[in-house]
Design a protein around this motif. Structure first.
Motif, mmCIF file in Angstrom:
data_model
loop_
_atom_site.group_PDB
_atom_site.id
_atom_site.type_symbol
_atom_site.label_atom_id
_atom_site.label_comp_id
_atom_site.label_asym_id
_atom_site.label_seq_id
_atom_site.Cartn_x
_atom_site.Cartn_y
_atom_site.Cartn_z
ATOM 1 N N ILE A 149 4.173 11.970 50.808
ATOM 2 C CA ILE A 149 5.625 11.777 50.804
ATOM 3 C C ILE A 149 6.246 13.165 50.672
ATOM 4 C CG2 ILE A 149 7.603 10.734 49.622
ATOM 5 C CD1 ILE A 149 5.674 8.597 50.537
ATOM 6 N N THR A 150 7.244 13.448 51.481
ATOM 7 C CA THR A 150 7.929 14.736 51.376
ATOM 8 C C THR A 150 9.401 14.562 51.737
ATOM 9 O OG1 THR A 150 7.871 17.072 52.055
ATOM 10 C CG2 THR A 150 7.373 15.451 53.755
ATOM 11 N N GLY A 151 10.187 15.492 51.278
ATOM 12 C CA GLY A 151 11.594 15.526 51.652
ATOM 13 C C GLY A 151 11.771 16.504 52.792
ATOM 14 N N THR A 152 12.998 16.685 53.197
ATOM 15 C CA THR A 152 13.302 17.667 54.230
ATOM 16 C C THR A 152 14.604 18.350 53.856
ATOM 17 O OG1 THR A 152 13.705 18.037 56.573
ATOM 18 C CG2 THR A 152 14.448 15.934 55.696
ATOM 19 N N ARG A 153 14.636 19.652 54.093
ATOM 20 C CA ARG A 153 15.843 20.415 53.735
ATOM 21 C C ARG A 153 16.930 20.280 54.783
ATOM 22 N NH1 ARG A 153 13.653 26.239 52.871
ATOM 23 N NH2 ARG A 153 12.506 25.576 54.684
ATOM 24 N N GLY A 154 16.614 19.702 55.916
ATOM 25 C CA GLY A 154 17.629 19.517 56.951
ATOM 26 C C GLY A 154 18.036 20.810 57.626
ATOM 27 N N LEU A 155 17.051 21.662 57.896
ATOM 28 C CA LEU A 155 17.354 22.914 58.593
ATOM 29 C C LEU A 155 17.859 22.626 59.996
ATOM 30 C CD1 LEU A 155 14.176 25.039 57.732
ATOM 31 C CD2 LEU A 155 16.406 25.127 56.620
ATOM 32 N N GLY A 156 18.757 23.427 60.461
ATOM 33 C CA GLY A 156 19.209 23.323 61.841
ATOM 34 C C GLY A 156 18.104 23.760 62.785
ATOM 35 N N THR A 157 18.280 23.500 64.066
ATOM 36 C CA THR A 157 17.254 23.802 65.065
ATOM 37 C C THR A 157 16.862 25.268 65.064
ATOM 38 O OG1 THR A 157 18.156 22.036 66.419
ATOM 39 C CG2 THR A 157 16.664 23.573 67.498
ATOM 40 N N ILE A 158 17.835 26.158 65.001
ATOM 41 C CA ILE A 158 17.529 27.592 65.054
ATOM 42 C C ILE A 158 16.780 28.037 63.804
ATOM 43 C CG2 ILE A 158 18.552 29.903 65.101
ATOM 44 C CD1 ILE A 158 20.783 28.673 66.863
ATOM 45 N N ARG A 159 17.271 27.668 62.632
ATOM 46 C CA ARG A 159 16.589 28.053 61.384
ATOM 47 C C ARG A 159 15.193 27.458 61.326
ATOM 48 N NH1 ARG A 159 19.529 27.297 56.051
ATOM 49 N NH2 ARG A 159 17.857 28.652 55.397
ATOM 50 N N ARG A 160 15.032 26.212 61.759
ATOM 51 C CA ARG A 160 13.720 25.566 61.737
ATOM 52 C C ARG A 160 12.768 26.302 62.676
ATOM 53 N NH1 ARG A 160 15.172 20.570 62.293
ATOM 54 N NH2 ARG A 160 15.097 20.546 64.541
ATOM 55 N N THR A 161 13.277 26.747 63.840
ATOM 56 C CA THR A 161 12.453 27.470 64.797
ATOM 57 C C THR A 161 12.003 28.807 64.215
ATOM 58 O OG1 THR A 161 13.599 26.428 66.635
ATOM 59 C CG2 THR A 161 12.381 28.442 67.123
#
Length: 161
Positions: free
Chosen positions: A123-135
């Motif tokens: 089980i994990t959460g997600t910080r909800g990074l935008g596409t550019i930051r996630r890339t």
């Protein structure tokens, strides 16, 4: 005797990746309310990360500075562990706290720990990074999804839905 074997088989080993953030706490609460079974063996895994904002030259020149950074880091880890214990106890979930050492990136460390401990579910959460930051930064949850050998539940906090 057969009852005990049946009970052991039905017990799941669940690793919950925790960093103390609101996203991780949301994931834990979602698990507690929607997935948790009393027979679960819950491991709340904290992948500690040193947050060093000191120039390397200072670290090389001053063993005292290094000792202070390590001490501050340990205090921060204990603070997160206390927070994790409190939330698990609030939901009356038997658990163990585990510190995952991080010679690798957090996602790699979590997947490796899950594999070594024969975990059944992550089980994990997600910080909800935008596409550019996630890339650029990479996504811990993306890494876990693509590399874990077991089912993974990623819980999105309401801020990012």
């Amino acid at each position: 005797m057969t009852e005990n074997k049946t009970e052991q088989k039905s017990a799941r080993k669940v690793l919950i990746a925790m960093d103390g953030s609101k996203h991780a706490l949301f994931a834990f609460e979602w698990y507690a309310k929607n997935v948790y079974k009393e027979t679960d063996n819950v491991i709340m895994a904290y992948c500690a990360e040193y947050n060093i904002n000191v120039p390397t030259t200072v670290l090389l020149a001053s063993p005292v500075a290094v000792a202070n950074i390590v001490e501050q880091h340990e205090e921060a880890v204990l603070k997160v562990f206390k927070k994790l214990d409190e939330i698990a106890n609030r939901y009356k979930i038997k658990h163990t706290l585990e510190r995952i050492e991080r010679p690798h990136r957090p996602g790699e460390a979590i997947v490796k720990a899950a594999h070594q401990q024969n975990i059944d579910l992550i089980i994990t959460g997600t910080r909800g990074l935008g596409t550019i930051r996630r890339t650029i930064l990479g996504s811990v949850s993306d890494y876990i999804i693509h590399h874990a050998r077991v089912p993974v539940i990623v819980c999105k906090h309401g801020d990012h839905i």
